[in-house]
Design an enzyme around this catalytic site. Structure first.
Site, mmCIF file in Angstrom:
data_model
loop_
_atom_site.group_PDB
_atom_site.id
_atom_site.type_symbol
_atom_site.label_atom_id
_atom_site.label_comp_id
_atom_site.label_asym_id
_atom_site.label_seq_id
_atom_site.Cartn_x
_atom_site.Cartn_y
_atom_site.Cartn_z
ATOM 1 N N SER A 101 0.186 -1.624 0.200
ATOM 2 C CA SER A 101 -0.345 0.098 0.357
ATOM 3 C C SER A 101 1.115 1.159 -0.016
ATOM 4 C CB SER A 101 -0.452 0.304 1.567
ATOM 5 O OG SER A 101 -1.401 0.721 1.203
ATOM 6 N N ASP A 239 -2.156 6.395 -3.606
ATOM 7 C CA ASP A 239 -1.090 5.615 -3.174
ATOM 8 C C ASP A 239 -0.266 4.612 -3.658
ATOM 9 O OD1 ASP A 239 -2.966 4.347 -2.812
ATOM 10 O OD2 ASP A 239 -2.681 3.575 -0.430
ATOM 11 N N ASP A 241 -1.013 1.838 -4.265
ATOM 12 C CA ASP A 241 -1.682 0.789 -4.795
ATOM 13 C C ASP A 241 -2.520 0.859 -5.177
ATOM 14 O OD1 ASP A 241 -2.765 0.714 -1.938
ATOM 15 O OD2 ASP A 241 -3.545 -1.387 -1.747
ATOM 16 N N ASP A 243 -5.748 2.447 -3.533
ATOM 17 C CA ASP A 243 -7.045 2.564 -3.012
ATOM 18 C C ASP A 243 -7.311 3.575 -2.420
ATOM 19 O OD1 ASP A 243 -5.407 1.814 -0.876
ATOM 20 O OD2 ASP A 243 -6.034 0.373 -0.253
#
Length: 444
Positions: A101, A239, A241, A243
């Site tokens: 993440s 960010d 990833d 999400d």
């Protein structure tokens, strides 16, 4: 096996630490394949972000899953919510995300989605954990799983994201997009451009090491500068990833997840599509609560973490929730938090009302908030100490119903987070410091 290394929040750790070694990941892939195969599963998707260790873990998972007799479909670099979407639409039994993440490239993690694009069923999780205690056994050569790359995964996801804002045109808008050198580097700029925007991409040249480095939703300073230098209408940052979403208005002011959540909720309410209320977290700014209250929109707080937001949404039958960090969930559009889907919901709301981001969020000003981390090892039962209960009561009395107090022990560090919010910044800072000193005296 300790659950902190597996489950809805994924495996977390620095590359090289025991739980994250390739042999562990290989066995995790095998265990998942065995459990899903026993339930009739025949296909698992694997996607990743752009950090260098993703290649290694992808190969290990691929080997483990195929050894269990289950086919693998490789998606390559793609946002976490894109993997959730493709798991559903490609009728896979599970989707695996290799990502840490918003963390630096030295970290990596693994998270599972179920066939419905949401967290893996608890029973399946537990079965996989139990299977990890068994020795690896490879199926016969005639049953080894096949591996194939899905070449059009990126295009499928782009079309899906656009479909969540039907009729949206961004013509005439100049938008800076910061992809954090992460999984959306080759997706987010194209989504916005195909909808008509003049796109100025940044942090979109990943090299395996620069993911989230001085960019993205956790470091918006470079985005602010780019918006101001270019005279753009707004900027958005994801960010690693993709999400999470943070935005910047035309004056360079950062707009966090709380204010973006308000814009989406208010737009849904005006169009009769809200269906209930909004779920925030214990850390959501008090200003969001006040703004929603003024609009007659119900608001509840969940524990910090997207899984708790989802639990509240499911239990209430609501569709909209999120966190200050920018992890926003629109269940009327997709099954999990999605930075680009959330961005299009905000942009569609602005277009419908023909207003700028700065004007829209002016209805939901954030109130002053002070957060102090107090370190100490003696946290057991500290909340029940009479002197602390009295101190909290005194602070709440001084806020006179126009603020909020939160004491939250960290789950990963020996500290207590002391937060005070209110309308008067100087008062908030003074009260938070006073309360932090009281907590320190108890837990030190």
């Amino acid at each position: 096996m300790s659950r902190k290394y597996f489950g809805t929040d994924g495996i977390r750790g620095t590359v090289g630490e025991a739980p994250i070694t390739p042999d562990f990941v290989l066995k995790l892939g095998w265990a998942a394949g065995r459990v899903l195969a026993a339930r009739g599963g025949s296909k698992i998707l694997i996607g990743k972000d752009t950090r260098i260790s993703g290649y290694m873990f992808e190969s290990a998972l691929e080997a483990g899953i195929s050894a269990a007799g289950v086919d693998v479909r490789l998606l390559g670099p793609i946002p976490t919510p894109g993997i959730a979407y493709l798991t559903r639409t490609l009728h896979a039994q599970a989707g695996i995300v290799i990502s840490a993440s918003h963390n630096p490239y030295t970290d990596n993690g693994i998270k599972f989605f179920g066939a419905d694009g949401r967290k893996l069923n608890d029973q399946i999780e537990q079965d996989i954990e139990r299977m990890l205690d068994e020795p690896i056994s490879v199926v016969g050569s005639d049953r080894i799983g096949k591996v194939r790359r899905i070449d059009d995964a990126r295009g499928r996801y782009i079309e899906f994201v656009k479909s969540t804002a039907p009729g949206l045109s961004l013509a005439g808008l100049t938008i800076v997009v910061d992809t954090a050198n992460g999984a959306a580097y080759h997706i987010a700029p194209d989504v916005l451009e195909e909808l008509g925007a003049n796109v100025l991409p940044m942090a979109n040249t990943p090299d395996g090491f620069n993911i989230n480095r001085d960019c993205g939703s956790t470091s918006p300073e470079a985005l602010r500068r780019k918006v101001l230098e270019s005279g753009a209408d707004l900027g958005l940052a994801l960010d690693g990833d993709a999400d999470r979403l943070i935005m910047v208005d035309d004056q360079g002011e950062v707009v966090d997840g709380d204010q973006l959540l308000y814009v989406i909720a208010r737009d849904r309410q005006r169009n009769g599509a809200l269906h209930g209320g909004v779920v925030g977290t214990l850390m959501s700014n008090y200003g969001l609560e006040l703004a929603l209250e003024q609009q007659g929109i119900p608001f509840v707080r969940a524990n910090v973490g997207d899984r708790y937001v989802m639990e509240q949404l499911d239990s209430r039958g609501w569709l909209l929730g999120g966190e200050s960090s920018g992890h926003l969930v629109c269940l009327d559009r997709t099954s999990t938090g999605d930075g680009m889907v959330a961005a299009l919901q905000v942009l569609a709301a602005l277009r419908r009302e023909n207003r700028g981001l700065r004007d829209a969020v002016a209805e939901a000003p954030l109130v002053p908030q002070t957060l102090i981390n107090v370190r100490g090892d003696n946290r057991d039962g500290f909340m029940e100490r009479p002197e602390l209960r009295q101190a909290v009561s005194d602070v709440e009395a001084e806020l006179a119903g126009k603020g909020r107090v939160l004491l939250r022990p960290s789950g990963t560090e020996p500290l207590v987070r002391v937060m005070v919010e209110g309308l008067d910044g100087a008062q908030v800072e003074r009260l938070c410091q006073r309360l932090a000193e009281q907590v320190q005296a108890i837990i030190a």
